[in-house]
Write an enzyme that holds these catalytic residues in place. Structure first.
Site, PDB file in Angstrom:
ATOM      1  N   ARG A  65       0.877  -1.188   0.000  1.00 37.10           N
ATOM      2  CA  ARG A  65       0.000   0.000   0.000  1.00 37.10           C
ATOM      3  C   ARG A  65       0.904   1.223   0.000  1.00 37.10           C
ATOM      4  NH1 ARG A  65      -5.314   1.398   3.480  1.00 37.10           N
ATOM      5  NH2 ARG A  65      -6.083   0.026   1.832  1.00 37.10           N
ATOM      6  N   HIS A  67      -7.390   0.743  -6.405  1.00 36.21           N
ATOM      7  CA  HIS A  67      -7.564  -0.121  -5.237  1.00 36.21           C
ATOM      8  C   HIS A  67      -8.215  -1.426  -5.714  1.00 36.21           C
ATOM      9  CE1 HIS A  67      -7.736  -1.381  -1.216  1.00 36.21           C
ATOM     10  NE2 HIS A  67      -8.578  -0.516  -0.675  1.00 36.21           N
ATOM     11  N   GLN A  89     -10.024  -3.988  -3.190  1.00 38.08           N
ATOM     12  CA  GLN A  89     -11.325  -3.532  -2.708  1.00 38.08           C
ATOM     13  C   GLN A  89     -12.406  -3.837  -3.739  1.00 38.08           C
ATOM     14  OE1 GLN A  89     -12.279  -1.861   0.347  1.00 38.08           O
ATOM     15  NE2 GLN A  89     -14.253  -2.472  -0.500  1.00 38.08           N
ATOM     16  N   ASP A 117     -17.161   7.204  -1.734  1.00 37.27           N
ATOM     17  CA  ASP A 117     -15.909   7.131  -0.970  1.00 37.27           C
ATOM     18  C   ASP A 117     -15.638   8.536  -0.421  1.00 37.27           C
ATOM     19  OD1 ASP A 117     -13.414   6.343   0.029  1.00 37.27           O
ATOM     20  OD2 ASP A 117     -12.402   6.470  -1.898  1.00 37.27           O
ATOM     21  N   CYS A 157     -16.373   1.666   0.536  1.00 38.01           N
ATOM     22  CA  CYS A 157     -15.158   0.890   0.834  1.00 38.01           C
ATOM     23  C   CYS A 157     -14.724   1.035   2.289  1.00 38.01           C
ATOM     24  CB  CYS A 157     -14.036   1.321  -0.103  1.00 38.01           C
ATOM     25  SG  CYS A 157     -13.676   3.085  -0.032  1.00 38.01           S
ATOM     26  N   ARG A 178     -13.513  -8.603   1.701  1.00 41.26           N
ATOM     27  CA  ARG A 178     -12.087  -8.324   1.466  1.00 41.26           C
ATOM     28  C   ARG A 178     -11.265  -9.573   1.776  1.00 41.26           C
ATOM     29  NH1 ARG A 178     -10.100  -3.160   1.634  1.00 41.26           N
ATOM     30  NH2 ARG A 178      -8.232  -4.218   0.899  1.00 41.26           N
TER      31      ARG A 178
HETATM   32  N1  NVA Z   1      -9.881   6.828  -1.423  1.00 40.20           N
HETATM   33  C1  NVA Z   1      -9.545   6.332  -0.116  1.00 40.20           C
HETATM   34  C2  NVA Z   1      -9.804   4.871  -0.024  1.00 40.20           C
HETATM   35  C3  NVA Z   1      -9.511   4.248   1.306  1.00 40.20           C
HETATM   36  C4  NVA Z   1      -9.759   2.784   1.322  1.00 40.20           C
HETATM   37  C5  NVA Z   1      -8.086   6.650   0.192  1.00 40.20           C
HETATM   38  O1  NVA Z   1      -7.247   6.468  -0.699  1.00 40.20           O
HETATM   39  O2  NVA Z   1      -7.799   7.096   1.288  1.00 40.20           O
HETATM   40  N1   CP Z   2     -11.172  -0.064   2.443  1.00 40.74           N
HETATM   41  C1   CP Z   2      -9.903  -0.190   2.864  1.00 40.74           C
HETATM   42  O1   CP Z   2      -8.970  -0.446   2.100  1.00 40.74           O
HETATM   43  O2   CP Z   2      -9.752  -0.030   4.198  1.00 40.74           O
HETATM   44  P1   CP Z   2      -8.389   0.156   5.009  1.00 40.74           P
HETATM   45  O3   CP Z   2      -7.832   1.500   4.592  1.00 40.74           O
HETATM   46  O4   CP Z   2      -8.794   0.114   6.437  1.00 40.74           O
HETATM   47  O5   CP Z   2      -7.437  -0.930   4.634  1.00 40.74           O
END
Ligand code: NVA
Ligand code: CP
Length: 300
Positions: free
Chosen positions: A102, A129, A132, A219, A259, A287
């Protein structure tokens, strides 16, 4: 399939195969049937951003599959002090059987795959992502019985979630309608591909996007890394919210997904969130199953 870098790299058949495997693994887990398919294997999990779902579901997923997962915070790795990703990839490939990462730049994930010799799984970048959205597709298919022909409407920021929903939706034959404010639309190249390949629209009019939708999705307005823009974004995105009016424009049996984490009364009202909490938390559970399927496909 050697890696999971982004959904646009996958064919429809590869996605459906992952979803079928995810359903099977979910059923086996519910029935207490062990599936130690990755016994003796180790997944490294590199995090440059926070996580609840991704971290815990990958870690538990590896445990369920008989393997081990290592949590590797970038703050504690030399990568956090500037060791090149090209070198990190070649070193970690000699210890591990797979890496989930990540991070911010999609290029970093692509470089890990290019220089390493083990499967790389994208656990979120600024661009996409994919894990997800595999869980999202599993959740939609479970409830609706199919994906083909359903209308998926995404409302909000044209961010990583929007990009992956467009890719996953179009590849699986869904109609994808996105509503975003001007200047905050999804990736331009991806939108062109989606319009050329499938049934895709992008508009500023959220009620038009939501019309007759089978699935509504939203989101956060400010993603990880955009914290300094959060106040300005609250003004720009005001109104880009899943609320009763948006639900009324959709089909009567519309599903609402998020998500997570969610900001109630920003991108979704607390009322709509709670009315669809069963779907949203099933999505979060999936997930685990979807990522186990990905790991089985890549690492077994
Ligand atoms: N768009 C959000 C998704 C989190 C799962 C982010 O990147 O923070
Ligand atoms: N939706 C998602 O990826 O959650 P986290 O940021 O908690 O991993």
């Amino acid at each position: 399939m050697k890696h999971l870098l982004k959904l646009a790299d996958l064919s429809r058949d590869e996605i459906i195969d992952i979803l079928d495997t995810a359903d099977q693994l979910k059923q086996e887990k519910k029935n207490g049937i062990p599936h130690p398919i990755l016994k003796g294997k180790t997944l490294g999990m590199i995090f440059r951003k926070s996580s609840t779902r991704t971290r815990v579901s990958f870690e538990v997923g590896m445990y369920d599959l008989g393997g081990e997962a290592l949590f590797l915070s970038s703050q504690d790795l030399q990568i956090g002090r500037g060791e090149p990703v090209q070198d990190t990839a070649r070193v970690l490939s000699r210890y591990l059987d797979g890496i989930m990462i990540r991070t911010f730049d999609q290029e970093e994930v692509e470089a890990l795959a290019e220089y390493g010799s083990i499967p790389i799984i994208n656990g979120l970048t600024d661009y996409c992502h994919p894990c997800q959205v595999l869980a999202d597709l599993q959740t939609i298919r479970e409830k609706k019985g199919t994906l083909e022909g359903l209308k998926l409407c995404y409302i909000g920021d044209g961010n990583n979630m929007a990009n992956s929903l467009i890719a996953g939706g179009v590849i699986t034959g869904m109609k994808v309608a996105v509503a975003c404010p001007k200047g905050y639309t999804p990736d331009a190249e991806l939108m062109k591909w989606a319009a050329d390949t499938g049934d895709f629209t992008c508009t500023e009019d959220l009620l038009a996007a939501a019309a007759d939708a089978d699935v509504l999705y939203t989101d956060v307005w400010a993603s990880m890394g955009q914290e300094s823009e959060a106040e300005e974004r609250k003004k720009i995105f005001k109104g880009y919210q899943i609320n009763d009016a948006v639900c009324a424009a959709a089909k009567p049996d519309v599903m609402v997904l998020h998500c997570l984490p969610a900001h109630r009364e920003e991108e979704i009202t607390a009322k709509v969130f709670e009315a669809h909490a069963d779907e949203i938390f099933e999505e979060a559970e999936n997930r685990l199953h979807a990522q186990k399927a990905v790991m089985v496909k890549l690492m077994a």
